[in-house]
Design an enzyme around this catalytic site. Structure first.
Site, PDB file in Angstrom:
ATOM      1  N   SER A 104       0.874  -1.216  -0.059  1.00  0.00           N
ATOM      2  CA  SER A 104      -0.081  -0.042   0.021  1.00  0.00           C
ATOM      3  C   SER A 104       0.747   1.256   0.114  1.00  0.00           C
ATOM      4  O   SER A 104       0.356   2.452  -0.582  1.00  0.00           O
ATOM      5  CB  SER A 104      -1.076  -0.064   1.349  1.00  0.00           C
ATOM      6  OG  SER A 104      -0.355   0.107   2.263  1.00  0.00           O
ATOM      7  N   ASP A 150      25.670 -11.457  -5.081  1.00  0.00           N
ATOM      8  CA  ASP A 150      25.146 -12.731  -4.778  1.00  0.00           C
ATOM      9  C   ASP A 150      23.879 -12.879  -3.986  1.00  0.00           C
ATOM     10  O   ASP A 150      23.019 -11.941  -4.078  1.00  0.00           O
ATOM     11  CB  ASP A 150      26.393 -13.792  -4.031  1.00  0.00           C
ATOM     12  CG  ASP A 150      26.732 -13.018  -2.886  1.00  0.00           C
ATOM     13  OD1 ASP A 150      27.705 -13.210  -2.063  1.00  0.00           O
ATOM     14  OD2 ASP A 150      25.617 -12.372  -2.298  1.00  0.00           O
ATOM     15  N   HIS A 183      24.746 -10.720  -0.711  1.00  0.00           N
ATOM     16  CA  HIS A 183      25.360  -9.426  -0.424  1.00  0.00           C
ATOM     17  C   HIS A 183      25.144  -8.387  -1.626  1.00  0.00           C
ATOM     18  O   HIS A 183      24.917  -8.873  -2.963  1.00  0.00           O
ATOM     19  CB  HIS A 183      27.021  -9.682  -0.627  1.00  0.00           C
ATOM     20  CG  HIS A 183      27.493 -10.446   0.440  1.00  0.00           C
ATOM     21  ND1 HIS A 183      27.649 -11.813   0.299  1.00  0.00           N
ATOM     22  CD2 HIS A 183      27.488 -10.435   1.799  1.00  0.00           C
ATOM     23  CE1 HIS A 183      27.879 -12.401   1.262  1.00  0.00           C
ATOM     24  NE2 HIS A 183      27.939 -11.552   2.305  1.00  0.00           N
TER      25      HIS A 183
END
Length: 254
Positions: free
Chosen positions: A33, A230, A233
């Site tokens: 919202s 990755d 990270h």
């Protein structure tokens, strides 16, 4: 309480007149919202803001489906970036060519990363929002051609804002998930769902990290277009953006 702030992806700096200026041809929005500009108006759900006093301070002074007295932050963002004055909902049947080309919101009030959340609220899950994005991409190709559609999407600003409803509907008010998780474990569960939605550059973007993100693992073509490098990270681009925000905050306080 866990709160997931906005995540901004696909930040592509474009050189203009010799200066490095970040410009965006479109803005694409996913979430709940806080960024739903009216999609729930067209859904069979009680989670709607299509009635007064919502919208009383909107330029039309009419409820639009936004859970606010006026515009949302993504509307202001679009205006400040010079894209357009407000972001329309993708589900709106009367979307113009201009609105499609410059960006839409796929967000749905009451949604979350946990599938149980949307089972209770009967709104668009994040997975459905991704499906709508794919549909949007196909419509965009028909309007501007495949090459230009790819350019627009690759250079778009993508904002994601969700997570709070998972805790409201599944942990605090209706303790469905409290039978399975404590608050810390549920937070980790939601973050995992977020990672499923915002995939990383290394491999599938869901599992590869550390010892299983190696020189042999396939990589995305341009890591600067990804929020995560990755499965865990952030990418350098994301770190750089966060640093810029922090520097602005520090400078404003000096």
């Amino acid at each position: 309480m866990f709160h997931l702030c906005y995540l901004f992806l696909l930040l592509s700096p474009v050189k203009s007149n010799g200066e490095n200026i970040t410009t965006f041809p479109a803005i694409l929005i996913f979430g709940d919202s806080t960024v739903d500009t009216g999609n729930n108006n067209y859904l069979t759900t009680a989670v709607k803001a299509n009635h007064y006093p919502y919208g009383k301070d909107f330029p039309t002074h009419f409820p639009t489906g936004r859970f606010s007295n006026g515009k949302l932050s993504v509307d202001f963002l679009a205006s400040m970036l010079g894209v357009k004055e407000s972001i329309p909902p993708f589900v709106y049947p009367g979307l113009s060519t201009y609105e499609l080309v410059t960006g839409v919101s796929f967000a749905s009030a009451g949604t979350g990363y946990d599938t149980l959340t949307t089972a209770m609220t009967r709104v668009l899950p994040m997975s459905k929002q991704v499906e709508y994005f794919k549909s949007y991409s196909e419509r965009l190709k028909k309007i501007v051609g495949e090459k230009e559609a790819r350019r627009i999407i690759n250079r778009a600003l993508v904002a994601v804002s969700a997570g709070t409803n998972d805790f409201i509907f599944n942990f605090y008010d209706v303790p469905t998930r409290r039978a399975e998780f404590n608050i810390y474990n549920y937070q980790e569960f939601i973050l995992e769902r977020l990672h499923d939605f915002v995939k990383g550059c290394c491999g599938t973007g869901l599992l590869e990290a550390g010892p299983i993100c190696t020189p042999l693992t396939p990589l995305c073509q341009n890591s600067s277009e990804y929020l995560f490098f990755d499965s865990i990270h952030p990418s350098e681009k994301a770190y750089h953006y966060v640093t810029e925000c922090l520097m602005k905050e520090i400078n404003d306080r000096l």
